[in-house]
Scaffold this active site. Sequence first.
Site, PDB file in Angstrom:
ATOM      1  N   HIS A 193     -50.572  20.031 -43.034  1.00  0.00           N
ATOM      2  CA  HIS A 193     -50.733  18.975 -42.025  1.00  0.00           C
ATOM      3  C   HIS A 193     -50.345  17.625 -42.619  1.00  0.00           C
ATOM      4  O   HIS A 193     -49.580  16.857 -42.030  1.00  0.00           O
ATOM      5  CB  HIS A 193     -52.184  18.954 -41.540  1.00  0.00           C
ATOM      6  CG  HIS A 193     -52.606  17.718 -40.812  1.00  0.00           C
ATOM      7  ND1 HIS A 193     -52.810  16.501 -41.445  1.00  0.00           N
ATOM      8  CD2 HIS A 193     -52.879  17.484 -39.498  1.00  0.00           C
ATOM      9  CE1 HIS A 193     -53.172  15.589 -40.568  1.00  0.00           C
ATOM     10  NE2 HIS A 193     -53.226  16.166 -39.382  1.00  0.00           N
ATOM     11  N   ASN A 194     -50.857  17.340 -43.809  1.00  0.00           N
ATOM     12  CA  ASN A 194     -50.566  16.055 -44.448  1.00  0.00           C
ATOM     13  C   ASN A 194     -49.099  15.938 -44.845  1.00  0.00           C
ATOM     14  O   ASN A 194     -48.527  14.851 -44.804  1.00  0.00           O
ATOM     15  CB  ASN A 194     -51.464  15.865 -45.676  1.00  0.00           C
ATOM     16  CG  ASN A 194     -52.896  15.531 -45.292  1.00  0.00           C
ATOM     17  OD1 ASN A 194     -53.334  15.813 -44.187  1.00  0.00           O
ATOM     18  ND2 ASN A 194     -53.638  14.941 -46.208  1.00  0.00           N
TER      19      ASN A 194
END
Length: 470
Positions: A193-194
Amino acid sequence: MNPKAEWGIVGMGVMGTSLSRNFASKGFPLALFNRHLEGVEEKVALHKQQLYPELHLAQPFEELVPFISALASPRKIFLMLPAGKPTSLFLKELTPLLDDGDILIDGGNTHYQETEAREKALTHKGVLFLGVGVSGGEEGALRGPSLMAGGNEKAWGLVKDDLIKIAAKNSKGNPCCAFFGSGGAGHFVKMVHNGIEYAEMQLLAEIYSLLQLRYTSQEIQQILEQWTTSSSKSYLLEITATLLSYQEGNEPFVNFILDQASNKGTGAWASTAGISLGYPNTMMSSALQARYVSSMKVARIQNSKKFKTPTPRGEFTTEQIKKCYDLSRWINHHQGFEMLTVASKAYHWELNLSEVAAVWAEGCIIKSDLMDTCITLFQKEHSLLQSDPFKVLLDGGKEEWKIILQQAVANEVSLITMQSAWSYFIAIKTEKSSANIIQAQRDYFGAHGFHRIDQLSDDLLHGPWSQSTS
C-alpha cells in the site's frame, strides 16, 4: 472500583490518540497507556483523556502493571508505537505480564519479516499476536481507518468484530478491514500500500512539474480540481488540489517548502521486497529514487548552474497530460497487485485481490475511484493489465502518453516515475527481448550457460566463444 476495560491502547501519539477516540466513540471501555519519561512525557494519557470528550470514561495509566490489571480477560492490547526499537523494547517489558490467550496487536509500520518472527515467538509464549497495518493518517484513525491484519488466526476471530466496528466502510458498504494470512501478511499488504502511495505521490509531483511549463500555480490548482470530478478522482489528487489553493502573500504556499522529500523507510522496504521476490516493482522503486535525488539539494544546485536548461515551451494539452497520468496510475496499481500475487504464492497467504482492493477503497491514503474499479475487476480478472478497461484506456491515450514523454525530454523535465511506467509497459509487452545478449555476455565472461530456443532438454549450453576463450 472501575469496571474492566475491553481494550488497552498503548501509545498516545497522534495515531494512538485518534484510534482511542474511535474505539471510545463506538462504546468500547478503554485503558490508555503512555510511558512516563521525566520532563519529556509525563501524564500524557491523563492529558489526552481529559482533552477529548470521547475519552472521559477511559482509564489513563503511566505504569504497566496497573494498566494490565485494568483489562478484562483475555486482554486485548493495541500497540500504536514507532516501529523498530521502541516497539521491541516495550514488548520486552510487556510480554512477561501477559497470560496465555491474551491478544496483542502491533499497529505500527513494522517490517513484515519482523512481524513474522514476533508471531512465532509470542505464540510459543501463549500470546496471540496480530500485525495490523493501519492506514488513513490521523483523520482515518479517528473516523475509520483501513485495517490490514495478519498473524494468529485465532486472535483474528476474537477481535474482528470489534475492529470491523472501528474500520472505514467503502462505497459498497463493506468494512475496510480483513485478515490476509499468517505471520507478516497484514504488514506486507500495508507495505505494498505504501509503495503504491509513493508512486501516486510522485506522479502528481511530476504532473505539477509538467503543468508548470504552461500554467500558473493557480491555473494548475483549478486543473487538478477539475480532475477530481472525473474517473481520475483520488484522495491524493484531492489533497494536492487543495494544498495548491493556499497562499502566502501573492505566492503559492508550496513555493516556500524546501524541495527535499523525506521517507520513513516503507518505500525502501517495498522496493527491497520486490527485489527479493524477483518482481519488477519499478514504479515504487523509481518514486523512492526520486525522493533520494530530491534530498541531494546541494548537488542539484551545483549542477543547475553548470548545465543549462532550455526555455520552457509546453506544446501539450491538459487532456493529454491527464491521459498520461491515468495510464501511469493503472501501471502503478497493476504492479502493486502483481507484487501481492507473487508474495501470496511465495508465503502461502492466498491473498484475495478483490478483498485487498475493498480494504484499500476507503479510510486510506490510496483510496480512489480506480480502487473501487479494482474491487469489481478482480472478481473476474487476475491482471489489471490484461483487463478490458485498461485496453480501452490505452487505445484512447497511448499516443498522448508518448507526446507527454517527448515533451518532457524536449523541456528537460524529470519524469522518473512516469517514464518508469512507460518503460515497464513496453518491456512487459515485448515478445522477444534483448535479454539473449545478456545471457551471451554472462556465458562469455563467466561460462554461466544459457538455453537455446530450439533445444529440447533443460541442460545449460555454451556458445562457440567458449572454445576460443578456453
